[in-house]
Design a protein around this motif. Structure first.
Motif, short mmCIF file in Angstrom:
data_model
loop_
_atom_site.label_atom_id
_atom_site.label_comp_id
_atom_site.label_asym_id
_atom_site.label_seq_id
_atom_site.Cartn_x
_atom_site.Cartn_y
_atom_site.Cartn_z
N TRP A 24 0.23 -0.95 -0.02
CA TRP A 24 -0.13 0.09 0.08
C TRP A 24 0.68 0.97 -0.11
O TRP A 24 0.65 2.13 -0.62
N ARG A 25 2.03 1.71 0.87
CA ARG A 25 3.12 2.84 1.10
C ARG A 25 2.90 3.02 -0.18
O ARG A 25 3.85 3.54 -0.93
N PHE A 26 4.02 1.43 -0.98
CA PHE A 26 4.72 1.86 -2.01
C PHE A 26 4.32 1.82 -4.38
O PHE A 26 3.87 2.08 -4.63
N HIS A 27 2.60 1.48 -3.66
CA HIS A 27 2.05 1.69 -4.73
C HIS A 27 1.61 2.91 -5.01
O HIS A 27 1.04 3.45 -4.47
N GLU A 28 1.10 3.12 -6.23
CA GLU A 28 1.08 4.39 -6.83
C GLU A 28 -0.38 4.86 -7.30
O GLU A 28 -1.01 6.33 -6.82
N HIS A 29 -1.18 3.74 -6.96
CA HIS A 29 -2.89 3.91 -8.02
C HIS A 29 -3.60 3.44 -6.21
O HIS A 29 -3.58 2.35 -6.78
N ARG A 30 -3.69 4.06 -5.33
CA ARG A 30 -4.62 3.06 -3.95
C ARG A 30 -5.48 3.11 -4.50
O ARG A 30 -6.17 1.92 -3.41
N LEU A 31 -6.47 3.69 -4.93
CA LEU A 31 -7.83 3.25 -5.37
C LEU A 31 -8.01 1.72 -6.15
O LEU A 31 -9.00 1.51 -6.27
N LEU A 32 -6.70 1.42 -6.99
CA LEU A 32 -6.73 0.29 -7.65
C LEU A 32 -6.82 -0.97 -6.61
O LEU A 32 -7.45 -2.12 -6.97
N VAL A 61 -11.13 -2.31 -16.84
CA VAL A 61 -10.74 -0.97 -16.90
C VAL A 61 -8.80 -0.88 -16.78
O VAL A 61 -8.64 -0.03 -17.05
N PHE A 62 -8.59 -2.20 -17.28
CA PHE A 62 -7.34 -2.02 -18.11
C PHE A 62 -8.05 -2.65 -19.16
O PHE A 62 -8.42 -2.80 -19.49
N THR A 63 -6.57 -2.07 -19.96
CA THR A 63 -7.02 -2.28 -21.96
C THR A 63 -6.33 -3.66 -22.29
O THR A 63 -6.68 -4.28 -23.05
N GLU A 64 -5.59 -4.92 -21.18
CA GLU A 64 -5.19 -5.98 -21.81
C GLU A 64 -5.75 -6.77 -21.27
O GLU A 64 -5.88 -7.50 -20.60
N LEU A 70 0.12 -4.53 -17.34
CA LEU A 70 -1.14 -4.51 -17.52
C LEU A 70 -1.72 -2.67 -17.74
O LEU A 70 -0.93 -1.97 -16.53
N THR A 71 -2.13 -2.19 -18.28
CA THR A 71 -2.35 -0.38 -18.50
C THR A 71 -3.90 -0.02 -17.76
O THR A 71 -4.14 -0.51 -18.85
N MET A 72 -3.74 1.16 -16.94
CA MET A 72 -5.37 1.53 -16.50
C MET A 72 -6.38 2.19 -17.93
O MET A 72 -5.07 2.63 -18.11
N ALA A 73 -7.39 1.75 -18.34
CA ALA A 73 -7.79 2.19 -19.41
C ALA A 73 -8.34 3.65 -18.67
O ALA A 73 -9.04 4.41 -19.39
N LYS A 74 -8.76 2.77 -17.82
CA LYS A 74 -10.08 3.59 -17.15
C LYS A 74 -10.00 3.71 -15.39
O LYS A 74 -9.89 2.49 -14.84
N VAL A 75 -9.78 4.56 -14.98
CA VAL A 75 -9.57 4.88 -13.39
C VAL A 75 -10.92 4.70 -13.20
O VAL A 75 -12.22 4.90 -13.10
N PRO A 76 -10.60 3.55 -12.06
CA PRO A 76 -12.55 2.88 -11.65
C PRO A 76 -12.98 4.59 -10.30
O PRO A 76 -12.81 4.52 -10.09
N SER A 77 -14.11 4.15 -10.41
CA SER A 77 -15.07 5.02 -9.66
C SER A 77 -15.12 4.60 -8.63
O SER A 77 -15.28 4.17 -7.98
N VAL A 78 -15.16 6.50 -8.06
CA VAL A 78 -14.68 6.40 -6.74
C VAL A 78 -16.30 5.22 -5.45
O VAL A 78 -15.86 5.04 -4.26
N ILE A 79 -17.14 6.55 -5.98
CA ILE A 79 -18.05 5.89 -5.17
C ILE A 79 -18.89 4.09 -5.39
O ILE A 79 -19.04 3.79 -4.25
#
Length: 387
Positions: free
Chosen positions: A98-106, A289-292, A341-350
């Motif tokens: 969690w600390r090192f990951h850049e996309h915590r919402l993921l 969320v992901f392209t691949e 894996l490439t994020m094509a869309k950020v998940p909805s926070v809600i």
């Protein structure tokens, strides 16, 4: 900038809250197990031993008995201490991820499922601290290696050690050898070690998995319960302790197919399927969320398909869904960290927070069925027990 900072703080609070709600019931249950002189499932599975001859899953029990005799630490105390230590290590690795990951919402998006192992454990504590935890430790070590600096590969060897012990502790880990090998390849692809090292590591992993499966099939059962029970009774356990996990190891003692059949009622199956559909929502949404998407399909095949035979021969259907889901989550995070894996869309926070709330309120039973209230109810009961 302030919006992103505020959102990051919110995610961190949510993550901390999830850890508290899910870890407290597990630690409390282990404490209660100590007070009642052990649980035949939670500690019994770890204390299967070769007192009646070589047997699957016996290596960890033999090691604990030897260590207890050598150190003069009571066997129950030692077993629960090891379980708590291993759980703490897993949580520690997860916090570092969690600390090192850049996309915590993921991360929140992927764990927002009743099938994620921490949520599953808290919601149905009967299934906690089974030896698939070694597989999670192995995969989490690889993930943390991918997130660390490019010249750091120090966690690969511990990952191999966790995997090897896990394979002989329970062949479920051996059945997850392909996801583990994919994790090794992703680290190689990132330049973490040479091709020769990759071949060696994969070779050891495959050889270990095949050996563990072969050993488990050859030494599947023991002839008498007394052979594996007596060493425990001699070290302070009551005979009734042997009537659960250990009894399932005795040849002819339990009709496994009949145990599955008796639990396959319409109500139980309907409950299982409802929770399963909710649990797999992040899997479905991951294809947006992901392209691949082809890579995601392969990861699903590698993690979920090996578990299918177990549904016919054992009753822990909740675990059979949770285990591949946990491996899939870690593999997806590892693949994302490795650039595969490439994020094509950020998940909805809600949407993510709504799924997290639902996941904490509804759990699979460790067997076939569900537990209304899930981790939240388990946390509340735990507080009530202490108060």
């Amino acid at each position: 900038m302030s919006h992103f900072k505020s959102q990051s703080i919110t995610h961190s609070i949510a993550f901390s809250g999830i850890l508290i709600v899910t870890v407290v019931p597990v630690l409390a249950r282990l404490w209660f197990d100590f007070l009642i002189r052990g649980n035949g499932w939670r500690q019994g599975d770890w204390l299967i031993n070769s007192g009646s001859g070589p047997v699957r899953r016996g290596i960890i029990g033999d090691a604990l008995i030897w260590l207890s005799d050598t150190s003069s630490i009571p066997l129950l105390t030692l077993t629960i201490a090891v379980q708590v230590g291993i759980l703490a290590l897993l949580i520690g690795l997860f916090i570092l991820v969690w600390r090192f990951h850049e996309h915590r919402l993921l991360i929140l998006f992927l764990i927002a499922s009743p099938a994620f192992f921490l949520i599953q454990w808290a919601g149905e504590v009967q299934g906690i601290m089974r030896k698939e935890i070694f597989g999670y430790l192995a995969m989490m070590s690889l993930l943390l290696t991918a997130l660390s600096r490019s010249n750091r590969t120090f966690l690969v060897l511990p990952a191999m050690a966790f995997f090897v012990v896990g394979c002989f502790g329970n062949i479920i880990n051996a059945m997850m050898v392909l996801p583990f090998c994919v994790g090794l390849f992703l680290l190689y692809d990132r330049g973490r070690f040479s091709q020769r090292a990759l071949i060696g590591l994969v070779g050891v992993a495959l050889a270990t998995a095949l050996s563990a499966i072969g050993f488990a099939l050859w030494f599947q059962d023991v002839p008498m319960l007394a052979g594996i029970c007596d060493p425990l009774v001699a070290r302070g356990f009551e005979a009734i302790f042997c009537d659960e996990a250990l009894r399932w190891i005795v040849d002819g003692e339990v009709d496994h197919l009949a145990q599955v059949a008796v639990r396959m009622t319409f109500t139980n199956i309907a409950q299982f399927l409802i929770v399963a559909l909710i649990a797999l929502v992040p899997v479905v949404l991951a294809f947006r969320v992901f392209t691949e998407t082809r890579t995601l399909v392969w990861y699903l095949v590698l993690t979920f398909v090996p578990m299918f035979p177990l549904y016919a021969v054992a009753t822990d259907w909740g675990r059979w869904l949770s285990i591949p889901y946990g491996f899939w989550v870690i593999l997806v995070l590892l693949s994302h960290a490795s650039g595969r894996l490439t994020m094509a869309k950020v998940p909805s926070v809600i949407g993510v927070y709504a799924m997290l709330c639902l996941s904490l309120l509804l759990s699979h039973d460790v067997s076939i069925g569900w537990d209304i209230g899930g981790a939240v109810a388990s946390f509340s009961r735990t507080l009530g027990d202490f108060l």
